[in-house]
Scaffold this motif. Structure first.
Motif, PDB file in Angstrom:
ATOM      1  N   THR A  76      44.119 -23.982 -36.432  1.00 53.90           N
ATOM      2  CA  THR A  76      43.211 -24.988 -35.876  1.00 53.90           C
ATOM      3  C   THR A  76      42.207 -24.303 -34.962  1.00 53.90           C
ATOM      4  O   THR A  76      42.419 -23.181 -34.498  1.00 53.90           O
ATOM      5  N   VAL A  77      41.113 -25.011 -34.695  1.00 56.75           N
ATOM      6  CA  VAL A  77      40.077 -24.500 -33.798  1.00 56.75           C
ATOM      7  C   VAL A  77      39.832 -25.519 -32.695  1.00 56.75           C
ATOM      8  O   VAL A  77      39.684 -26.716 -32.962  1.00 56.75           O
ATOM      9  N   ASP A  78      39.823 -25.038 -31.464  1.00 57.60           N
ATOM     10  CA  ASP A  78      39.431 -25.849 -30.318  1.00 57.60           C
ATOM     11  C   ASP A  78      38.116 -25.310 -29.771  1.00 57.60           C
ATOM     12  O   ASP A  78      38.018 -24.113 -29.459  1.00 57.60           O
ATOM     13  N   LEU A  79      37.109 -26.164 -29.683  1.00 58.11           N
ATOM     14  CA  LEU A  79      35.843 -25.809 -29.041  1.00 58.11           C
ATOM     15  C   LEU A  79      35.865 -26.359 -27.622  1.00 58.11           C
ATOM     16  O   LEU A  79      36.131 -27.546 -27.410  1.00 58.11           O
ATOM     17  N   LEU A  80      35.603 -25.496 -26.658  1.00 60.26           N
ATOM     18  CA  LEU A  80      35.626 -25.891 -25.256  1.00 60.26           C
ATOM     19  C   LEU A  80      34.241 -25.655 -24.659  1.00 60.26           C
ATOM     20  O   LEU A  80      33.783 -24.514 -24.556  1.00 60.26           O
ATOM     21  N   LEU A  81      33.555 -26.739 -24.284  1.00 58.14           N
ATOM     22  CA  LEU A  81      32.187 -26.667 -23.794  1.00 58.14           C
ATOM     23  C   LEU A  81      32.168 -26.703 -22.268  1.00 58.14           C
ATOM     24  O   LEU A  81      32.773 -27.594 -21.655  1.00 58.14           O
ATOM     25  N   ASP A  82      31.488 -25.746 -21.665  1.00 55.43           N
ATOM     26  CA  ASP A  82      31.295 -25.753 -20.220  1.00 55.43           C
ATOM     27  C   ASP A  82      30.421 -26.949 -19.867  1.00 55.43           C
ATOM     28  O   ASP A  82      29.275 -27.048 -20.302  1.00 55.43           O
ATOM     29  N   GLY A  83      30.965 -27.885 -19.083  1.00 48.19           N
ATOM     30  CA  GLY A  83      30.232 -29.093 -18.729  1.00 48.19           C
ATOM     31  C   GLY A  83      29.853 -29.146 -17.265  1.00 48.19           C
ATOM     32  O   GLY A  83      29.748 -30.234 -16.704  1.00 48.19           O
ATOM     33  N   CYS A 119      34.576 -27.276 -43.874  1.00 51.52           N
ATOM     34  CA  CYS A 119      35.365 -26.262 -44.576  1.00 51.52           C
ATOM     35  C   CYS A 119      36.863 -26.570 -44.550  1.00 51.52           C
ATOM     36  O   CYS A 119      37.684 -25.731 -44.940  1.00 51.52           O
ATOM     37  N   GLY A 120      37.213 -27.765 -44.088  1.00 52.34           N
ATOM     38  CA  GLY A 120      38.612 -28.191 -44.087  1.00 52.34           C
ATOM     39  C   GLY A 120      39.429 -27.648 -42.931  1.00 52.34           C
ATOM     40  O   GLY A 120      40.664 -27.712 -42.967  1.00 52.34           O
ATOM     41  N   ILE A 121      38.779 -27.114 -41.903  1.00 56.61           N
ATOM     42  CA  ILE A 121      39.498 -26.547 -40.760  1.00 56.61           C
ATOM     43  C   ILE A 121      39.626 -27.617 -39.676  1.00 56.61           C
ATOM     44  O   ILE A 121      38.616 -28.163 -39.224  1.00 56.61           O
ATOM     45  N   PRO A 122      40.844 -27.944 -39.242  1.00 53.83           N
ATOM     46  CA  PRO A 122      41.003 -28.937 -38.173  1.00 53.83           C
ATOM     47  C   PRO A 122      40.341 -28.447 -36.889  1.00 53.83           C
ATOM     48  O   PRO A 122      40.592 -27.333 -36.433  1.00 53.83           O
ATOM     49  N   VAL A 123      39.491 -29.277 -36.302  1.00 48.18           N
ATOM     50  CA  VAL A 123      38.747 -28.863 -35.113  1.00 48.18           C
ATOM     51  C   VAL A 123      38.768 -29.977 -34.078  1.00 48.18           C
ATOM     52  O   VAL A 123      38.699 -31.158 -34.403  1.00 48.18           O
ATOM     53  N   ARG A 124      38.899 -29.559 -32.836  1.00 47.85           N
ATOM     54  CA  ARG A 124      38.844 -30.485 -31.699  1.00 47.85           C
ATOM     55  C   ARG A 124      37.793 -29.958 -30.723  1.00 47.85           C
ATOM     56  O   ARG A 124      37.662 -28.749 -30.535  1.00 47.85           O
ATOM     57  N   VAL A 125      37.050 -30.863 -30.103  1.00 45.78           N
ATOM     58  CA  VAL A 125      35.983 -30.473 -29.186  1.00 45.78           C
ATOM     59  C   VAL A 125      36.210 -31.148 -27.836  1.00 45.78           C
ATOM     60  O   VAL A 125      36.429 -32.358 -27.770  1.00 45.78           O
ATOM     61  N   SER A 126      36.173 -30.350 -26.776  1.00 46.40           N
ATOM     62  CA  SER A 126      36.357 -30.868 -25.420  1.00 46.40           C
ATOM     63  C   SER A 126      35.326 -30.235 -24.500  1.00 46.40           C
ATOM     64  O   SER A 126      34.791 -29.167 -24.793  1.00 46.40           O
ATOM     65  N   SER A 127      35.058 -30.886 -23.386  1.00 47.35           N
ATOM     66  CA  SER A 127      34.219 -30.306 -22.345  1.00 47.35           C
ATOM     67  C   SER A 127      35.021 -30.275 -21.050  1.00 47.35           C
ATOM     68  O   SER A 127      35.996 -31.016 -20.893  1.00 47.35           O
ATOM     69  N   PHE A 128      34.594 -29.421 -20.120  1.00 44.59           N
ATOM     70  CA  PHE A 128      35.332 -29.332 -18.860  1.00 44.59           C
ATOM     71  C   PHE A 128      34.373 -29.136 -17.699  1.00 44.59           C
ATOM     72  O   PHE A 128      33.298 -28.557 -17.832  1.00 44.59           O
ATOM     73  N   CYS A 129      34.787 -29.656 -16.556  1.00 41.10           N
ATOM     74  CA  CYS A 129      34.101 -29.403 -15.287  1.00 41.10           C
ATOM     75  C   CYS A 129      35.114 -29.670 -14.182  1.00 41.10           C
ATOM     76  O   CYS A 129      36.248 -30.089 -14.456  1.00 41.10           O
ATOM     77  N   SER A 130      34.741 -29.425 -12.958  1.00 43.97           N
ATOM     78  CA  SER A 130      35.663 -29.677 -11.846  1.00 43.97           C
ATOM     79  C   SER A 130      34.938 -30.445 -10.747  1.00 43.97           C
ATOM     80  O   SER A 130      33.728 -30.299 -10.562  1.00 43.97           O
ATOM     81  N   LEU A 131      35.706 -31.250 -10.026  1.00 43.09           N
ATOM     82  CA  LEU A 131      35.140 -32.122  -8.997  1.00 43.09           C
ATOM     83  C   LEU A 131      36.241 -32.499  -8.017  1.00 43.09           C
ATOM     84  O   LEU A 131      37.334 -32.905  -8.430  1.00 43.09           O
ATOM     85  N   ARG A 132      35.974 -32.303  -6.736  1.00 46.42           N
ATOM     86  CA  ARG A 132      36.923 -32.674  -5.683  1.00 46.42           C
ATOM     87  C   ARG A 132      38.307 -32.076  -5.898  1.00 46.42           C
ATOM     88  O   ARG A 132      39.334 -32.717  -5.655  1.00 46.42           O
ATOM     89  N   GLY A 133      38.359 -30.849  -6.375  1.00 43.57           N
ATOM     90  CA  GLY A 133      39.636 -30.185  -6.587  1.00 43.57           C
ATOM     91  C   GLY A 133      40.297 -30.514  -7.911  1.00 43.57           C
ATOM     92  O   GLY A 133      41.335 -29.953  -8.240  1.00 43.57           O
ATOM     93  N   PHE A 166      41.409 -33.899 -33.427  1.00 39.90           N
ATOM     94  CA  PHE A 166      41.777 -33.570 -34.807  1.00 39.90           C
ATOM     95  C   PHE A 166      41.911 -34.854 -35.617  1.00 39.90           C
ATOM     96  O   PHE A 166      42.366 -35.876 -35.121  1.00 39.90           O
ATOM     97  N   GLY A 167      41.514 -34.799 -36.865  1.00 38.91           N
ATOM     98  CA  GLY A 167      41.725 -35.918 -37.761  1.00 38.91           C
ATOM     99  C   GLY A 167      40.723 -37.035 -37.646  1.00 38.91           C
ATOM    100  O   GLY A 167      40.756 -37.977 -38.458  1.00 38.91           O
ATOM    101  N   GLU A 168      39.840 -36.997 -36.682  1.00 40.45           N
ATOM    102  CA  GLU A 168      38.823 -38.042 -36.557  1.00 40.45           C
ATOM    103  C   GLU A 168      37.726 -37.818 -37.592  1.00 40.45           C
ATOM    104  O   GLU A 168      37.044 -36.804 -37.567  1.00 40.45           O
ATOM    105  N   LYS A 169      37.565 -38.749 -38.517  1.00 44.61           N
ATOM    106  CA  LYS A 169      36.528 -38.634 -39.535  1.00 44.61           C
ATOM    107  C   LYS A 169      35.174 -38.941 -38.905  1.00 44.61           C
ATOM    108  O   LYS A 169      35.004 -39.946 -38.214  1.00 44.61           O
ATOM    109  N   ASN A 170      34.228 -38.053 -39.153  1.00 43.77           N
ATOM    110  CA  ASN A 170      32.879 -38.170 -38.590  1.00 43.77           C
ATOM    111  C   ASN A 170      32.895 -38.218 -37.068  1.00 43.77           C
ATOM    112  O   ASN A 170      31.970 -38.736 -36.437  1.00 43.77           O
ATOM    113  N   GLY A 171      33.958 -37.669 -36.489  1.00 40.61           N
ATOM    114  CA  GLY A 171      34.069 -37.657 -35.028  1.00 40.61           C
ATOM    115  C   GLY A 171      33.107 -36.709 -34.366  1.00 40.61           C
ATOM    116  O   GLY A 171      32.956 -36.744 -33.139  1.00 40.61           O
TER     117      GLY A 171
END
Length: 462
Positions: free
Chosen positions: A268-275, A300-314, A324-329
């Protein structure tokens, strides 16, 4: 967040004036700088140049030559915290409250560093509940129950991240939390940014679609070369001696084996975006990058998940944009926005927690980053280091690099697509080593990311 704070404040004041809206709250120093830069249209070019030089000299101490600046650090005892909270309330709001906006260009650090020394002293345990509620109102309810989240914090908020908190979310509002005026305004700003992200993609659709097709072709070709097709039971093919008995006993005629050309990739692939707010100036570009990468992998049939991250107030917040598994997500990736700080090392620990829910045993984690970790929550003192330290600069880079190495020791492939200032390239190299794809423009994405992903697929398929 700090690097863009002054730029954002001045731009906000300028354009609210243009739109006839109420001005934001500015310190007297910021207000003076804003007024000095508001040159009327009646001025000549020479007069404008002279006015700008005067403003820079008065407010930024700029005289045309480079000077080495010594940071100003002030230390205050705990008894001063209540008084300082009142005296510096405007600064606290600007530092610790979420603001979603835009920046035309990468800002420079124009803040007095004394604020860094105050940040850890102006917080108290009494604000923990308030901060948690604020984070929940801004980003949405938690994916995990309080007890489960507490166990994760016990595992992950250690070492350099002691005293920090975690928040996993999909951005869904909490039904039992009233929506405040501030939160409602933030939601509106986030919706406006999502519209800008989608509009920018449509505007440059020819360039982006070309990049998507090229990247998809590169990944698919690499998969065909390195992925071994699975064998499945079938009514014709090579006889499977282990299943022959099923034909006379069960009437099952699938006693042959054949190759399945559409085999699962096995990872699987996880994409992590600096937010964080350091990405304010390129939110539309990052959203497009995330969409192109996710769409090409999913095609290409590879399960992929996309998330973003940031921090605030600790709190380090990891927001799942597409699971994963979300069609047209992939369309949800355009809901990306930048705000707050970024504690990259803790975000990597949170990504490792999410990998426990991935539908495969092998994992590839790709970060879209500018390699500039910076958080308002200090690293607390320890026995070896008796003084607290800012989570930024070399300290932040070394912590992030340590977390990348820790993930790789667990067998997780970690790579990064870097788009940021040239000065941060050494940081990116120190953190990610050779598993790095530096780009300056979107037309470089398919080639650079294609080479990176192909290398990772070869390693995962080995």
């Amino acid at each position: 967040m700090e690097k863009n704070q002054l730029v954002y404040a001045i731009q906000s004041a300028r354009w609210k004036t243009v739109l006839g809206q109420r001005l934001p709250v500015l310190t007297p120093w910021e207000k003076g700088l804003s007024e000095a830069l508001a040159c009327p249209g009646t001025m000549s070019g020479e007069e404008i140049a002279a006015a700008i030089r005067t403003a820079f000299q008065k407010y930024l101490r700029f005289d045309g030559t480079a000077h080495a600046k010594t940071p100003l650090t002030l230390h205050f005892g705990e008894r001063w915290a209540p008084l300082l909270t009142k005296l510096f309330s405007t600064e606290m709001v600007r530092t610790d409250d979420l603001a979603i906006g835009r920046s035309a260009a990468v800002g420079e650090n124009g803040m007095v560093r004394a604020s860094n020394a105050l940040r850890s002293h102006l917080r108290s345990n009494e604000r923990e509940t308030e901060d948690r509620d604020y984070v929940e109102r801004c980003f949405g309810r938690s994916l995990y129950a309080p007890k489960e989240l507490a166990l994760m914090e016990q595992r992950d908020c250690t070492g350099n991240h002691l005293g920090c908190h975690l928040w996993f979310t999909r951005g869904e509002p909490s039904p039992d939390k009233p929506v405040s005026a501030d939160a409602q305004r933030l939601f509106q700003q986030a919706e406006e940014q999502a519209k800008r992200n989608r509009a920018a993609y449509v505007k440059n659709s020819d360039l982006y679609q070309s990049a998507l097709l090229r990247l998809t072709e590169q990944i698919r070709n690499c998969m065909l070369i390195h992925q071994q097709p699975d064998t499945v039971s079938a009514r014709q093919g090579h006889l499977d001696s282990r299943r022959v008995w099923r034909l006379p006993v069960l009437g099952d005629d699938k006693v042959f084996l054949r190759s399945d050309e559409e085999s699962t990739p096995g990872f699987t692939v996880d994409l992590l975006l600096d937010g964080s707010a350091s990405r304010l100036h390129c939110q539309e570009t990052i959203a497009a990058q995330g969409y192109i990468l996710a769409k090409s992998l999913a095609d290409c049939g590879i399960p992929v998940r996309v998330s973003s991250f940031c921090s605030l107030r600790g709190y380090t917040v990891l927001r799942v944009l597409k699971d994963f598994g979300e069609k047209n997500g992939e369309r949800k990736i355009f809901d990306y926005f930048a705000a707050g700080w970024n504690r990259d090392g803790l975000a990597l620990r949170m990504a490792a927690e999410l990998l426990n829910t991935a539908p495969a045993d092998k994992h590839l984690l790709i970060l879209l980053t500018d390699a500039s970790p910076d958080d308002s929550h200090k690293i607390l003192p320890t026995g070896k280091v008796p003084l607290s330290r800012d989570y930024d600069g070399q300290v932040g880079v070394e912590d992030t690099a340590d977390e990348v190495r820790a993930l790789r020791r667990k067998g997780i492939r970690v790579a990064a697509v870097f788009m940021g200032e040239n000065a941060n390239v050494p940081n990116a190299r120190a953190i990610y080593g050779q598993d790095l794809a530096p780009i300056r423009r979107m037309d470089q994405l398919s080639a650079a990311a294609g080479r990176l992903i192909q290398t990772e697929i070869r390693e995962l398929s080995g």
